[in-house]
Design an enzyme around this catalytic site. Structure first.
Site, PDB file in Angstrom:
ATOM      1  N   CYS A 113       9.366  25.468  40.907  1.00 56.16           N
ATOM      2  CA  CYS A 113       8.690  26.633  41.507  1.00 56.16           C
ATOM      3  C   CYS A 113       9.487  27.925  41.322  1.00 56.16           C
ATOM      4  O   CYS A 113       8.931  29.016  41.444  1.00 56.16           O
ATOM      5  CB  CYS A 113       8.436  26.385  42.990  1.00 56.16           C
ATOM      6  N   HIS A 259       6.241  33.000  45.812  1.00 55.95           N
ATOM      7  CA  HIS A 259       5.716  31.799  45.158  1.00 55.95           C
ATOM      8  C   HIS A 259       4.695  31.183  46.106  1.00 55.95           C
ATOM      9  O   HIS A 259       4.952  31.041  47.303  1.00 55.95           O
ATOM     10  CB  HIS A 259       6.863  30.820  44.879  1.00 55.95           C
ATOM     11  N   ASN A 289      -0.964  25.320  44.857  1.00 58.71           N
ATOM     12  CA  ASN A 289       0.398  25.640  44.423  1.00 58.71           C
ATOM     13  C   ASN A 289       0.518  25.286  42.937  1.00 58.71           C
ATOM     14  O   ASN A 289       0.447  24.120  42.575  1.00 58.71           O
ATOM     15  CB  ASN A 289       1.370  24.822  45.279  1.00 58.71           C
TER      16      ASN A 289
HETATM   17  N1  ACO Z   1      -4.898  14.797  55.154  1.00 61.44           N
HETATM   18  C1  ACO Z   1      -4.872  14.284  56.387  1.00 61.44           C
HETATM   19  N2  ACO Z   1      -3.747  13.834  56.976  1.00 61.44           N
HETATM   20  C2  ACO Z   1      -2.620  13.893  56.268  1.00 61.44           C
HETATM   21  C3  ACO Z   1      -2.568  14.419  54.974  1.00 61.44           C
HETATM   22  C4  ACO Z   1      -3.768  14.886  54.402  1.00 61.44           C
HETATM   23  N3  ACO Z   1      -3.835  15.409  53.189  1.00 61.44           N
HETATM   24  N4  ACO Z   1      -1.301  14.378  54.544  1.00 61.44           N
HETATM   25  C5  ACO Z   1      -0.560  13.843  55.515  1.00 61.44           C
HETATM   26  N5  ACO Z   1      -1.362  13.542  56.563  1.00 61.44           N
HETATM   27  C6  ACO Z   1      -0.977  12.946  57.831  1.00 61.44           C
HETATM   28  C7  ACO Z   1       0.260  12.109  57.728  1.00 61.44           C
HETATM   29  O1  ACO Z   1      -0.039  10.818  57.287  1.00 61.44           O
HETATM   30  C8  ACO Z   1       0.789  12.139  59.120  1.00 61.44           C
HETATM   31  O2  ACO Z   1       0.072  11.254  59.902  1.00 61.44           O
HETATM   32  P1  ACO Z   1       0.813  10.387  61.048  1.00 61.44           P
HETATM   33  O3  ACO Z   1       1.330  11.415  62.018  1.00 61.44           O
HETATM   34  O4  ACO Z   1      -0.290   9.557  61.581  1.00 61.44           O
HETATM   35  O5  ACO Z   1       1.893   9.644  60.360  1.00 61.44           O
HETATM   36  C9  ACO Z   1       0.432  13.548  59.590  1.00 61.44           C
HETATM   37  O6  ACO Z   1      -0.640  13.983  58.734  1.00 61.44           O
HETATM   38  C10 ACO Z   1       1.565  14.523  59.501  1.00 61.44           C
HETATM   39  O7  ACO Z   1       2.213  14.307  58.234  1.00 61.44           O
HETATM   40  P2  ACO Z   1       3.384  15.158  57.727  1.00 61.44           P
HETATM   41  O8  ACO Z   1       3.700  14.854  56.310  1.00 61.44           O
HETATM   42  O9  ACO Z   1       4.491  15.102  58.749  1.00 61.44           O
HETATM   43  O10 ACO Z   1       2.665  16.539  57.788  1.00 61.44           O
HETATM   44  P3  ACO Z   1       3.228  17.954  58.034  1.00 61.44           P
HETATM   45  O11 ACO Z   1       2.740  18.428  59.337  1.00 61.44           O
HETATM   46  O12 ACO Z   1       4.668  18.074  57.715  1.00 61.44           O
HETATM   47  O13 ACO Z   1       2.430  18.725  56.904  1.00 61.44           O
HETATM   48  C11 ACO Z   1       2.815  19.508  54.695  1.00 61.44           C
HETATM   49  C12 ACO Z   1       2.557  18.307  55.565  1.00 61.44           C
HETATM   50  C13 ACO Z   1       1.570  20.395  54.722  1.00 61.44           C
HETATM   51  C14 ACO Z   1       3.070  19.037  53.294  1.00 61.44           C
HETATM   52  C15 ACO Z   1       4.015  20.270  55.276  1.00 61.44           C
HETATM   53  O14 ACO Z   1       5.102  19.414  55.446  1.00 61.44           O
HETATM   54  C16 ACO Z   1       4.422  21.372  54.407  1.00 61.44           C
HETATM   55  O15 ACO Z   1       3.738  22.358  54.323  1.00 61.44           O
HETATM   56  N6  ACO Z   1       5.591  21.229  53.796  1.00 61.44           N
HETATM   57  C17 ACO Z   1       6.074  22.211  52.864  1.00 61.44           C
HETATM   58  C18 ACO Z   1       5.832  21.634  51.579  1.00 61.44           C
HETATM   59  C19 ACO Z   1       5.282  22.594  50.634  1.00 61.44           C
HETATM   60  O16 ACO Z   1       4.794  23.651  50.905  1.00 61.44           O
HETATM   61  N7  ACO Z   1       5.381  22.176  49.446  1.00 61.44           N
HETATM   62  C20 ACO Z   1       4.935  22.974  48.427  1.00 61.44           C
HETATM   63  C21 ACO Z   1       5.596  22.530  47.237  1.00 61.44           C
HETATM   64  S1  ACO Z   1       7.233  22.870  47.288  1.00 61.44           S
HETATM   65  C22 ACO Z   1       7.315  24.385  46.908  1.00 61.44           C
HETATM   66  O17 ACO Z   1       6.504  24.918  46.244  1.00 61.44           O
HETATM   67  C23 ACO Z   1       8.405  25.063  47.473  1.00 61.44           C
END
Ligand code: ACO
Length: 332
Positions: A113, A259, A289
């Site tokens: 990224c 980004h 993304n």
């Molecule tokens: N739909 C529905 N539920 C989902 C999904 C989905 N697509 N994905 C995960 N879940 C569920 C999980 O299974 C989990 O369920 P559980 O509590 O029963 O176990 C729950 O949602 C929470 O899961 P987490 O992975 O802890 O979700 P979080 O609240 O952290 O959100 C996310 C996930 C959106 C990826 C978040 O962590 C985030 O934004 N992280 C930053 C990552 C990012 O932006 N990456 C971009 C690429 S990296 C970069 O460009 C820098």
């Protein structure tokens, strides 16, 4: 010697994948995706039509046209991607072939990224050293085929998309105000495996095995919460580093193009820095993304919409796998 962005272009594949389409592939919902990421749709490549290098070429052609330059004037290619057409050679030479460019050198760089900001620093250094005068910097990705579309990979699948963006960066000896003001880069390999695609890589004797495929280890892995935590703090740090280096305040930024990692990350930075809506550009809602392509796609769209004008102060900032991160300030 100043490095000036002379033209910017982008290309996204025509295949639109909405959140409703993803609902048919995995247990997810439009509500969950929009609330956590801000994304409504993304583009996926079509096999046989689009490749990382061909999309890069389309974006580069648009950038050249807007720069009112001929391809013969380009003397270096820098191609940023984590998803090259082949393991080797890189996508830079494939794009060179497709565009019919002469035997100019072509780099592929792999800072995920942060690839575009890292690439800008290379272009800027080559220009300031007088080695090259007109550089094509491209960020392009095909990621839809490295994503696990099962429930196991749904936290990643909903985020990423495909596309390409490009800029032409040129030397200007007379310019004293406009151009790239400074670039600030960082990396921290300690967290390499928190956002990673391991296979096929060289760590295993057999690069691809049945168990790698069965365990979906040929797909991207992301520790979402860890990435989120580091992203928000590193984005802030590196933007502030650039502000300090140029003796600027957040109020003086005309447009921040972060980004497009996740709308929640952009909104967090905007709030913490006290920026208003017109000072920050986001288009992740439409494209997801797109990793190394996200900043030049956003820059190209912002320019098209008249949000980037001569004399404006731009800040481009990135954080990604590695971890790597960086910022640059540009007087347009
Ligand atoms: N739909 C529905 N539920 C989902 C999904 C989905 N697509 N994905 C995960 N879940 C569920 C999980 O299974 C989990 O369920 P559980 O509590 O029963 O176990 C729950 O949602 C929470 O899961 P987490 O992975 O802890 O979700 P979080 O609240 O952290 O959100 C996310 C996930 C959106 C990826 C978040 O962590 C985030 O934004 N992280 C930053 C990552 C990012 O932006 N990456 C971009 C690429 S990296 C970069 O460009 C820098």
């Amino acid at each position: 010697m100043r490095s000036i962005v002379k033209g910017v272009g982008h290309y996204v594949p025509e295949n639109v994948i909405t959140n409703a389409d993803l609902e048919k592939m995995m247990d997810t919902s439009d509500e969950w995706i929009v609330e956590r990421t801000g994304i409504h749709q993304r583009r996926y490549f079509t096999e046989g039509k689009d490749t990382t290098s061909s999309m890069g070429a389309r974006a580069a052609e648009m950038a050249l046209e807007r720069a009112q330059m001929k391809k013969e004037e380009i003397d270096l290619i820098i191609f940023a991607t984590l998803s090259p057409d082949y393991n080797f050679p890189g996508s830079g030479v494939l794009m060179q072939r497709q565009m019919g460019l002469s035997t100019i050198p072509a780099f592929d760089i792999r800072q995920q990224c942060s690839g575009f900001v890292y690439g800008l620093s290379m272009a800027d250094a080559y220009i300031k050293s007088g080695i090259y005068k007109n550089i094509l910097l491209v960020g392009a990705e095909v990621q839809s085929n490295i994503i696990d579309h099962s429930n196991k990979g749904r936290h990643i699948a909903v985020i990423f998309g495909d596309g390409a963006g490009a800029v032409v960066i040129s030397a200007d000896e007379k310019e004293t105000e406009r151009g790239i003001l400074s670039i600030h880069l960082h990396a921290e390999g300690e967290y390499a495996e928190e956002l990673v695609l391991k296979h096929p890589g060289s760590i295993r004797k057999n690069r691809m095995t049945v168990d790698i495929i069965e365990n979906e280890e040929h797909r991207a892995h992301m520790n979402g919460p860890v990435v989120f935590k580091h992203a928000v703090s590193r984005f802030m740090e590196v933007i502030n580093e650039g502000l300090e280096a140029n003796n600027l305040t957040p109020k003086q930024i005309d447009l921040l193009i972060p980004h497009q990692a996740n709308l929640r990350i952009s909104e967090y930075i905007q709030k913490k820095m006290g920026l208003n809506d017109s000072q920050v550009f986001n288009n992740i809602q439409k494209y997801g993304n797109t990793t190394a392509a996200s900043i030049p796609i956003a820059l190209s769209e912002a320019w098209e919409q008249g949000k980037v004008k001569n004399g404006d102060l731009l800040c481009l900032a990135a954080f990604g796998s590695g971890f790597t991160w960086g910022s640059t300030f540009v007087r347009w």
